[in-house]
Design a protein around this motif. Structure first.
Motif, PDB file in Angstrom:
ATOM      1  N   ALA A 156       0.699  -1.042   0.061  1.00  0.00           N
ATOM      2  CA  ALA A 156       0.000  -0.023  -0.080  1.00  0.00           C
ATOM      3  C   ALA A 156       0.749   1.160  -0.009  1.00  0.00           C
ATOM      4  CB  ALA A 156      -0.870   0.091   1.315  1.00  0.00           C
ATOM      5  N   GLY A 157       1.934   1.180   0.926  1.00  0.00           N
ATOM      6  CA  GLY A 157       3.058   2.329   0.911  1.00  0.00           C
ATOM      7  C   GLY A 157       3.764   2.718  -0.454  1.00  0.00           C
ATOM      8  N   ALA A 158       3.553   1.518  -1.377  1.00  0.00           N
ATOM      9  CA  ALA A 158       3.993   1.930  -2.931  1.00  0.00           C
ATOM     10  C   ALA A 158       3.134   2.675  -3.914  1.00  0.00           C
ATOM     11  CB  ALA A 158       4.472   0.282  -3.348  1.00  0.00           C
ATOM     12  N   SER A 159       1.821   1.919  -3.678  1.00  0.00           N
ATOM     13  CA  SER A 159       0.860   2.454  -4.472  1.00  0.00           C
ATOM     14  C   SER A 159       0.089   3.952  -4.175  1.00  0.00           C
ATOM     15  CB  SER A 159      -0.605   1.689  -4.222  1.00  0.00           C
ATOM     16  OG  SER A 159      -0.247   0.289  -5.102  1.00  0.00           O
ATOM     17  N   ILE A 160       0.412   4.250  -2.828  1.00  0.00           N
ATOM     18  CA  ILE A 160      -0.009   5.843  -2.484  1.00  0.00           C
ATOM     19  C   ILE A 160       1.150   6.719  -2.940  1.00  0.00           C
ATOM     20  CG2 ILE A 160       1.630   5.645  -0.480  1.00  0.00           C
ATOM     21  CD1 ILE A 160      -2.129   7.017  -0.754  1.00  0.00           C
ATOM     22  N   GLN A 161       2.092   6.194  -3.492  1.00  0.00           N
ATOM     23  CA  GLN A 161       3.106   7.084  -4.134  1.00  0.00           C
ATOM     24  C   GLN A 161       2.868   7.793  -5.537  1.00  0.00           C
ATOM     25  OE1 GLN A 161       7.376   6.569  -3.038  1.00  0.00           O
ATOM     26  NE2 GLN A 161       6.671   4.618  -1.944  1.00  0.00           N
ATOM     27  N   GLY A 162       2.031   6.778  -6.157  1.00  0.00           N
ATOM     28  CA  GLY A 162       1.382   6.901  -7.512  1.00  0.00           C
ATOM     29  C   GLY A 162       0.397   8.052  -7.639  1.00  0.00           C
ATOM     30  N   ASP A 163       0.064   8.437  -8.679  1.00  0.00           N
ATOM     31  CA  ASP A 163      -0.977   9.663  -8.953  1.00  0.00           C
ATOM     32  C   ASP A 163      -2.316   8.912  -9.203  1.00  0.00           C
ATOM     33  OD1 ASP A 163      -2.365  11.799  -9.902  1.00  0.00           O
ATOM     34  OD2 ASP A 163      -0.694  12.304 -11.349  1.00  0.00           O
ATOM     35  N   PHE A 164      -2.414   8.071 -10.097  1.00  0.00           N
ATOM     36  CA  PHE A 164      -3.657   7.394 -10.088  1.00  0.00           C
ATOM     37  C   PHE A 164      -3.563   6.285  -9.114  1.00  0.00           C
ATOM     38  CE2 PHE A 164      -6.487   3.554 -10.999  1.00  0.00           C
ATOM     39  CZ  PHE A 164      -7.638   4.203 -11.076  1.00  0.00           C
ATOM     40  N   LEU A 165      -4.465   6.227  -7.886  1.00  0.00           N
ATOM     41  CA  LEU A 165      -4.266   5.280  -6.938  1.00  0.00           C
ATOM     42  C   LEU A 165      -4.756   3.864  -7.380  1.00  0.00           C
ATOM     43  CD1 LEU A 165      -3.471   5.062  -3.988  1.00  0.00           C
ATOM     44  CD2 LEU A 165      -5.748   5.164  -3.352  1.00  0.00           C
ATOM     45  N   ALA A 166      -3.956   2.794  -7.577  1.00  0.00           N
ATOM     46  CA  ALA A 166      -4.334   1.640  -7.942  1.00  0.00           C
ATOM     47  C   ALA A 166      -4.710   0.737  -6.972  1.00  0.00           C
ATOM     48  CB  ALA A 166      -3.055   0.866  -8.703  1.00  0.00           C
ATOM     49  N   ARG A 167      -5.866  -0.180  -6.858  1.00  0.00           N
ATOM     50  CA  ARG A 167      -6.351  -0.843  -5.949  1.00  0.00           C
ATOM     51  C   ARG A 167      -6.968  -0.037  -4.714  1.00  0.00           C
ATOM     52  NH1 ARG A 167      -5.625  -5.884  -7.498  1.00  0.00           N
ATOM     53  NH2 ARG A 167      -3.713  -5.777  -8.966  1.00  0.00           N
ATOM     54  N   GLY A 168      -7.451   1.195  -4.940  1.00  0.00           N
ATOM     55  CA  GLY A 168      -7.845   1.906  -3.811  1.00  0.00           C
ATOM     56  C   GLY A 168      -9.182   1.591  -3.324  1.00  0.00           C
ATOM     57  N   ASP A 169      -9.785   0.426  -3.425  1.00  0.00           N
ATOM     58  CA  ASP A 169     -11.273   0.404  -3.244  1.00  0.00           C
ATOM     59  C   ASP A 169     -11.125  -0.173  -1.711  1.00  0.00           C
ATOM     60  OD1 ASP A 169     -14.048   0.332  -4.593  1.00  0.00           O
ATOM     61  OD2 ASP A 169     -13.831  -1.614  -3.226  1.00  0.00           O
ATOM     62  N   THR A 170     -12.412   0.473  -1.129  1.00  0.00           N
ATOM     63  CA  THR A 170     -12.444   0.159   0.342  1.00  0.00           C
ATOM     64  C   THR A 170     -13.056  -1.209   0.569  1.00  0.00           C
ATOM     65  OG1 THR A 170     -14.694   1.487   0.186  1.00  0.00           O
ATOM     66  CG2 THR A 170     -12.760   2.585   1.047  1.00  0.00           C
ATOM     67  N   LYS A 171     -13.735  -1.750  -0.492  1.00  0.00           N
ATOM     68  CA  LYS A 171     -14.402  -2.894  -0.187  1.00  0.00           C
ATOM     69  C   LYS A 171     -13.397  -4.187  -0.528  1.00  0.00           C
ATOM     70  CE  LYS A 171     -17.455  -2.148  -3.331  1.00  0.00           C
ATOM     71  NZ  LYS A 171     -17.221  -0.598  -3.671  1.00  0.00           N
TER      72      LYS A 171
END
Ligand SMILES: *[C@@H]1O[C@H](CO)[C@@H](O)[C@H](O)[C@H]1NC(C)=O
Ligand SMILES: *[C@@H]1O[C@H](CO)[C@@H](O)[C@H](O)[C@H]1NC(C)=O
Ligand SMILES: *[C@@H]1O[C@H](CO)[C@@H](O)[C@H](O)[C@H]1NC(C)=O
Length: 286
Positions: A156-171
């Protein structure tokens, strides 16, 4: 004749170098500082050591943010904080809240004031958005980078560094396009996925490219990192990073393999390979 050509070349060189260069907005990655973007899993010490080195060594201050994990509370050993200390880091502080109002206070951000390194642990990346997006904490983390420090994170600490947030779904973390779509954008116009080979996620990013045409996808496998500075992205660690830029590249030459149509293209980079985020090209193969 030779002298004329030389003079002409010199004139062109002078004219070219005199063009104003506004580099500040041109870089895809951070103009100052470094990112260490890690694909999750158990990490070799060399990856965390890189973060310590880029932060300035054992005497520097590193702030560890475990919030993505979703635990009710954290002790001071959370999310690799104990590993940073074991490797020699003398000042490691775990910083956490789920409350954006708290994240927006001067008191909360104190540990970030003198930090030269920030590390985001794994979990679900939307929790980082809900807690910190738009707050003073987000600003102070960015300030660490702007001052030449390092931001690192795994999963998650990798994806958050992106601009479009991949796999950002709460479900569910199986949805690559979810209900949270904006990351902290330390790399612009890039989406970052993780655990990619171990979890057979390598086709998922193609959906992000369809959904957001023009985006660059980077998917990183476990125990592997991409070190980004300005437009330079260098892979290091045990496994591979996958690039989705609508083109194909091969260590053996671009035409060496059978490749699918452009909507299905991606290719792998390994330790020592360098990709230019501005040119969107491999510029060094190890
Ligand atoms: C922009 O980058 C060029 C080439 O790296 C460098 O020579 C120049 O000093 C930079 N300009 C600014 C304003 O940083
Ligand atoms: C940092 O601390 C580690 C662990 O104590 C030590 O092995 C290493 O030599 C230190 N690095 C420097 C540059 O002093
Ligand atoms: C930051 O460093 C300065 C200079 O060493 C020090 O005076 C200040 O107390 C430090 N602030 C925090 C919040 O640690």
């Amino acid at each position: 004749m030779a002298r004329f050509i030389l003079q002409t070349l010199l004139a062109i060189a002078v004219a070219t170098s005199a063009l104003p260069t506004d580099n500040s907005t041109n870089f895809v990655g951070p103009e100052n500082g470094n990112l260490v973007i890690v694909g999750g899993g158990s990490l070799d010490d060399s990856i965390l050591q890189k973060v310590i080195d880029l932060a300035g060594g054992n005497d520097s201050s590193i702030v560890v943010i475990p919030t993505a994990q979703g635990d009710p509370s954290y002790d001071q050993n959370a999310a690799n904080a104990d590993d940073f200390r074991r490797l020699g880091s003398k000042s490691v502080t775990v910083l956490h809240t789920y409350d954006p109002e708290v994240a927006n206070t001067e008191e909360f951000v104190q540990p970030l004031v003198n930090a030269t390194g920030v590390w985001f642990g794994g979990g679900r990346q939307w929790r980082l958005v809900d807690a910190y997006a738009g707050t003073l904490t987000e600003q102070k983390i960015r300030a660490v980078l702007d001052a030449g420090g390092v931001i690192g994170g795994s999963s998650a600490g990798a994806s958050i560094q992106g601009d479009f947030l991949a796999r950002g779904d709460t479900k569910s973390n199986s949805l690559i396009i979810g209900d949270h779509q904006q990351g902290f954008a330390y790399v612009k116009n890039v989406a970052i996925d993780q655990h990619v080979l171990v979890r057979n996620r390598h086709f998922d990013m193609l959906n992000v490219l369809k959904y957001k045409p023009g985006i660059l996808g980077i998917a990183i496998n476990e125990n592997t990192a991409v070190h980004v500075s300005q437009n330079t992205a260098e892979v290091f660690g045990a496994s591979y990073a996958i690039i989705y830029d609508g083109t194909y590249w091969s260590r053996d030459g671009d035409d060496a393999n059978q490749i699918p149509d452009p909507s299905g293209l991606f290719y792998f980079l390994r330790q020592g390979d360098i990709y230019d985020l501005g040119l969107r090209k491999v510029v060094h193969a190890s």
